[in-house]
Design an enzyme around this catalytic site. Structure first.
Site, PDB file in Angstrom:
ATOM      1  N   ASP A 213      18.432  35.576 -74.826  1.00 25.23           N
ATOM      2  CA  ASP A 213      19.390  35.454 -75.600  1.00 25.23           C
ATOM      3  C   ASP A 213      19.070  35.889 -77.133  1.00 25.23           C
ATOM      4  O   ASP A 213      18.124  35.881 -77.429  1.00 25.23           O
ATOM      5  CB  ASP A 213      19.803  33.950 -75.503  1.00 25.23           C
ATOM      6  CG  ASP A 213      21.421  33.732 -75.964  1.00 25.23           C
ATOM      7  OD1 ASP A 213      21.844  33.866 -77.125  1.00 25.23           O
ATOM      8  OD2 ASP A 213      22.092  33.369 -74.989  1.00 25.23           O
TER       9      ASP A 213
ATOM     10  N   HIS B 261      39.801  38.948 -62.114  1.00 22.74           N
ATOM     11  CA  HIS B 261      39.380  37.453 -62.383  1.00 22.74           C
ATOM     12  C   HIS B 261      39.750  36.897 -63.642  1.00 22.74           C
ATOM     13  O   HIS B 261      39.218  36.339 -64.649  1.00 22.74           O
ATOM     14  CB  HIS B 261      37.733  37.729 -62.533  1.00 22.74           C
ATOM     15  CG  HIS B 261      37.050  36.415 -62.977  1.00 22.74           C
ATOM     16  ND1 HIS B 261      36.910  35.347 -62.079  1.00 22.74           N
ATOM     17  CD2 HIS B 261      36.507  36.160 -64.149  1.00 22.74           C
ATOM     18  CE1 HIS B 261      36.414  34.234 -62.666  1.00 22.74           C
ATOM     19  NE2 HIS B 261      35.739  34.717 -63.749  1.00 22.74           N
TER      20      HIS B 261
END
Length: 311
Positions: free
Chosen positions: A34, A177
């Site tokens: 990250d 989605h």
């Protein structure tokens, strides 16, 4: 087996990393990346859990060290929804994040299976495909939009409504989605019959379940924990397929030669090359056929947005 999670310090990423640390096969390697400086610490925290899964965390601008040798890459990086936003509002920020990460995947581990969680999935998967095409490494059998959250919500809500053991409920969810593109095939659920009213209300609840969570969290987040579970289920299925386990079938948003759109969520058989076979989703009811046909303009528009972003 090496699994990399990109966006591992976020709400979804941390939940996903925790579940993978406890559920990946013994001897696996879990790599967390990250931009946030906390990421190596997340890995240290998880490393204290007594499972035979090696874990390492990487922070900073460049995910390359986390990606070297990865067999599976799961991408949850990006900003989350807040009240009043829909998934397409996320596009302006998340499109660039996904493009940049996929450029690194293409350069570092081009044969990895890539699962995209970052919303809007209808669009970010198209972005990933275009980036990989530009890099000359695109394999449609190795790129997935993870729609498993729609599947687990469908299973849960059906079991609740009908008083069933949720482990016995299996349902395919096709389309895309977000919103109207999410289509649970309730007519195919074995041993259950629904009234027309139940079909309409269940379908709407499944389509709007993300908003249900965003509003319930009152500005404090989106569906991170259930999405972490869904992504773990899908990621483990990818791993089991790679290891040669037979009959691993999941719904996913893929470039599967659908007659409906360039990318379409439907059941796929997973194996050593990612998608071994795109499976037909079977007979649908009149309600479902109508819902499918009327979503296609929205879905195709979402896909075009991603293609145009890269071009």
């Amino acid at each position: 087996m090496k699994v990399a999670v990109l966006g591992a310090a976020g709400g979804i990423g941390q939940a996903l990393a925790l579940l993978l640390k406890t559920q990946l096969p013994a001897g696996s390697h879990l790599s967390l990346y990250d931009i946030a400086p906390v990421t190596p610490g997340v890995a240290v925290d998880l490393s204290h859990i007594p499972t035979a899964v090696e874990i390492k965390g990487f922070a900073g601008e460049d995910p390359t060290p986390a990606l070297v040798g990865a067999d599976v890459v799961l991408i949850s990086a990006g900003v989350a929804r807040k009240p009043g936003m829909d998934r397409s509002d996320l596009f302006n920020i998340n499109a660039g994040i996904v493009r940049n990460l996929i450029e690194k995947v293409a350069a570092t581990c081009p044969t990895a299976l890539v699962g995209i969680i970052t919303n809007p999935v209808n669009t970010t998967v198209a972005i990933a495909a275009e980036v990989m095409k530009k890099a000359g490494v695109y394999d449609k059998n190795r790129l997935f939009g993870i729609t498993t959250l729609d599947v687990i919500r469908s299973e849960t809500f059906i079991a609740e409504l009908k008083g069933l053991n949720v482990a016995d409920v299996k349902v395919n969810v096709i389309g895309g989605h977000s919103g109207v593109t999410i289509l649970p095939l309730l007519s195919q659920v074995e041993g259950v019959t629904f009234t027309d009213e139940e079909v309409a209300s269940l379908t709407t609840r499944i389509q709007n379940a993300g908003t249900e969570v965003v509003e319930a969290k009152a500005g404090g987040g989106s569906a991170t924990l259930s999405m972490g579970q869904a992504a773990c289920r899908f990621g483990l299925s990818l791993v089991r397929g790679l290891q040669g386990e037979a009959n691993i079938v999941e719904c996913a948003y893929v470039d599967g030669g659908s007659e409906h759109a360039e990318f379409f969520a439907q059941p796929v058989l997973l194996g050593k090359n990612g998608i071994e076979k795109v499976l037909p989703y079977g007979e649908v009811s009149a309600f479902e056929a109508n819902a499918r046909d009327s979503m296609l303009d929205t879905l195709k528009g979402d896909i075009k947005l991603g293609v145009d972003f890269v071009k």
